[in-house]
Motif scaffolding. Structure first.
Motif, PDB file in Angstrom:
ATOM      1  N   ASN A 285      45.957  34.516  44.070  1.00 42.67           N
ATOM      2  CA  ASN A 285      46.090  33.732  45.298  1.00 42.67           C
ATOM      3  C   ASN A 285      45.829  34.540  46.567  1.00 42.67           C
ATOM      4  OD1 ASN A 285      47.329  31.056  44.226  1.00 42.67           O
ATOM      5  ND2 ASN A 285      48.572  32.647  43.253  1.00 42.67           N
ATOM      6  N   ARG A 286      45.241  35.729  46.408  1.00 43.46           N
ATOM      7  CA  ARG A 286      45.076  36.648  47.534  1.00 43.46           C
ATOM      8  C   ARG A 286      44.408  35.986  48.745  1.00 43.46           C
ATOM      9  NH1 ARG A 286      44.096  42.414  46.928  1.00 43.46           N
ATOM     10  NH2 ARG A 286      43.527  41.988  44.770  1.00 43.46           N
ATOM     11  N   ASP A 287      43.365  35.189  48.493  1.00 41.38           N
ATOM     12  CA  ASP A 287      42.575  34.623  49.591  1.00 41.38           C
ATOM     13  C   ASP A 287      43.274  33.468  50.292  1.00 41.38           C
ATOM     14  OD1 ASP A 287      40.581  36.455  49.043  1.00 41.38           O
ATOM     15  OD2 ASP A 287      39.481  35.095  47.712  1.00 41.38           O
ATOM     16  N   ASN A 288      44.276  32.888  49.652  1.00 46.08           N
ATOM     17  CA  ASN A 288      44.999  31.759  50.247  1.00 46.08           C
ATOM     18  C   ASN A 288      46.505  32.020  50.202  1.00 46.08           C
ATOM     19  OD1 ASN A 288      42.683  29.854  50.658  1.00 46.08           O
ATOM     20  ND2 ASN A 288      42.524  30.128  48.443  1.00 46.08           N
ATOM     21  N   TRP A 289      46.877  33.216  50.631  1.00 38.06           N
ATOM     22  CA  TRP A 289      48.265  33.642  50.483  1.00 38.06           C
ATOM     23  C   TRP A 289      49.155  32.966  51.518  1.00 38.06           C
ATOM     24  CZ3 TRP A 289      50.451  35.649  46.532  1.00 38.06           C
ATOM     25  CH2 TRP A 289      51.719  36.226  46.634  1.00 38.06           C
TER      26      TRP A 289
END
Length: 646
Positions: A285-289
């Motif tokens: 979920n790094r890009d939508n944390w």
């Protein structure tokens, strides 16, 4: 005679040849560094020292594709014992052994990459500036001044905003923005702190927090080895420590083993698959944390001691992220464990620290925390560490203190814990109306809980700090109650900590408990401030009186053997009056709290066991003398501190 000369000449030649041969052998083992090379992106720790008890150090090496490299070291007394590849190809870990034969100096580490190319990094071993025994920690003879650096004093406005960092500029009208206070601002006002009577300074963290918001508080580190340039430089940090030592004062460093900031440099490329807890979820979920993307801590700290705690509850508390912007470090990974321990020792040695305050102590893996504290105390036997256990239960506070015989066999190696329980008892005792189970009895019974502690005088007590409402606010602006609480704090068998600004009645009335407001600017720390608490300009009469009151009590406390190490005896409160005594061979200090609004006549026959009858005592505030005889008139509500020492 000719024969004797020939023998002597032969011996001289042999000696010279032997010395040349020895030097030649040394050169084969220790290649001299003729040029400093820094080909590698990052090596941590950035340097180390000789003559530690633990002869091993583990280097984290970060560089593109370094994981497949072979490393070589040629330096006498230093052995490359083992190399470890990480899960990421951009890391290599090196185990070095530094023998007693190793000398301080620089040497090269050569890395041969898979493509045949070579990179060189110059590494330094330093001599220790003082012996391990000379690192003196804080104890019950100290009084600690806690500072939020961003809000204390801005000595260098030019460093307020640093190009390239995520949060820019200052805004003193926003309680959660940066305000510009810095390390030099603390150093510049050490005269003020020392004159007040403090013997140690604890600044909240000044290690870099390159976060997009809220970076002022310091608890979301993005590089554990770098000072935040908005606070200053490593040299300025060292100067603060040096200047404190020159005054026989101590610097306590605020450290965090539980978490880092989400923008920490390694979060873009984590060394191992288990470097942080719930790492797989983070990477997906790094890009939508956001705050819902990972498991946050349950904050059920009792799972550390609970004999009936479920594994799932314990894991949720220990592994959950403190908040979504602070990744939870996995200390069960042995490389992470080494990293944190070595980082703490690096700062102790670099700054010559007088102690460590460890944030969120119950949240990391507790076996690791025992190893962490034990490793530091093994190297520095006279050192001190205090851990934050935010609990109002003395059983939980006492569990973490070294020497406590815990039912589960846990040994913490931690000298001190923080006394949140006593903080609440004192506030409740003075705010409540008097009755058989309310009021001063809360304070009395709170201190009676000391039987639960392995060493009560090594526990750190306080009334307010950077996370709790200002004590003047807690007492709803009641100055008499504030004075009674502070004097009691300074008389108890504890290590007292006082928050900056308490001495001038700083408050958070507008929004009690709000962190940004609790950590408000100290008046006089910024050019153009209309009020200057450092000089007294613009302070009200009440503020000046509180400054004077604390200065007198703190400075008396500095040299009071009875308060530092004396026996404690107290008498159950009666009629709104509570008496506490500290007793040593050559001194007795009596602290009397009177909550009554009207004058009182205190019958002294009840205190016969103090053996003060007929003796002269001095009021340490008014400097007046009294004779301890049949009774004592208490003319007004407040505290009275009497001493037999003249």
């Amino acid at each position: 005679m000719k024969t004797l000369k020939l023998i002597l000449l032969t011996l001289l030649v042999v000696t010279v040849f032997s010395c040349q041969e020895s030097t030649s052998e040394q050169k084969e083992v220790s290649e001299p560094v003729t040029e400093i090379r820094n080909d590698i992106e990052k090596v941590e720790p950035p340097n180390w020292w000789i003559d530690f008890k633990n002869k091993n150090v583990q280097l984290l090496v970060k560089h593109p594709s370094i994981g497949n490299a072979t490393a070589k070291i040629n330096y006498s007394g230093v052995s490359l014992v083992k190399t470890y590849q990480a899960d990421s190809p951009n890391y290599l870990f090196l185990d070095l052994e530094i023998s007693e034969a190793a000398k301080a100096g620089q040497f090269n580490i050569t890395f041969k990459l898979k493509d045949g190319s070579e990179l060189t990094q110059t590494y330094e071993l330093k001599s220790r500036e003082k012996s391990a025994e000379d690192f003196k920690g804080f104890n019950s003879s100290d009084a600690i001044y806690l500072i939020t650096p961003d809000r204390f004093a801005n000595a260098i406005p030019n460093n307020d905003s640093v190009e390239g960092l995520l949060q820019q500029g200052v805004n003193r009208t926003d309680d959660y923005a940066r305000h510009g206070g810095d390390i030099q601002g603390i150093t510049d006002h050490l005269d003020y702190i020392e004159d007040l009577g403090f013997t140690a300074v604890w600044p909240c963290p000044v290690v870099i927090n390159d976060m997009p918001s809220g970076s002022y508080h310091g608890y979301a580190m993005t590089d554990f080895y770098k000072v935040d340039p908005r606070f200053g430089t490593l040299e300025e940090y060292r100067k603060l420590a040096d200047d404190l030592r020159s005054r026989d004062m101590k610097l306590i460093m605020d450290q965090v083993a539980n978490h880092c900031g989400l923008e920490h440099w390694w979060m873009k490329d984590l060394p191992f698959k288990d470097w942080v807890n719930y790492q797989e979820n983070y990477e997906k979920n790094r890009d939508n944390w956001d705050h819902k993307s990972t498991k946050t801590s349950s904050h059920r700290r009792t799972t550390n001691q609970d004999l009936y705690a479920s594994k799932s509850d314990y894991q949720e508390m220990a592994d959950g992220w403190f908040v979504s912007g602070m990744p939870d470090l996995n200390q069960r990974n042995p490389f992470m464990a080494n990293y944190i321990i070595q980082n703490s020792i690096w700062w102790v040695e670099t700054l010559g620290l007088g102690g460590i305050r460890q944030d969120t102590y119950p949240y990391p893996d507790k076996t690791f925390m025992s190893d962490w504290a034990g490793s530091i105390m093994t190297e520095y036997p006279n050192f001190s560490i205090v851990g934050e256990e935010w609990s109002y239960n003395p059983l939980l506070i006492g569990y973490w203190q070294d020497g406590k015989k815990n039912k589960d066999g846990y040994k913490s190696n931690l000298k001190s814990t923080m006394d949140f329980a006593m903080q609440k008892h004192i506030v409740d005792a003075l705010n409540e109306e008097e009755s058989w189970d309310q009021g001063l009895v809360k304070m009395y019974e709170g201190l009676a809980n000391d039987f639960a502690y392995a060493s009560p005088k090594d526990i750190m007590a306080f009334l307010d700090n950077h996370d709790k409402s200002r004590v003047f606010t807690e007492f709803k602006g009641n100055i008499a109650n504030t004075k009674m609480a502070l004097s009691y704090l300074l008389m108890m068998p504890r290590i007292p900590q006082i928050y900056y600004g308490t001495e001038i009645l700083m408050d958070d009335f507008d929004n009690p408990g709000d962190h940004g407001l609790i950590r408000t600017d100290f008046p006089g720390g910024w050019e153009g401030d209309s009020v200057n608490a450092f000089t007294g300009e613009g302070l009200s009469a009440e503020q000046k009186d509180m400054q004077s009151f604390l200065t007198k009590v703190l400075n008396y406390r500095k040299s009071s053997e009875a308060i530092h190490d004396g026996k404690t005896k107290h008498f159950a409160p009666e009629n709104g009056i509570y008496v506490l005594a500290r007793i040593s061979e050559n001194e007795t200090v009596v602290h009397i709290i009177n909550k009554n609004e009207s004058p009182q006549e205190l019958d002294l026959s009840r205190f016969e066991e103090l053996e003060l009858n007929g003796k002269s005592l001095k009021n340490i505030i008014s400097r007046e003398n009294i004779t301890w005889s049949n009774s004592l008139k208490l003319s007004s509500k407040g505290s009275l501190i009497l001493t037999t020492k003249f």
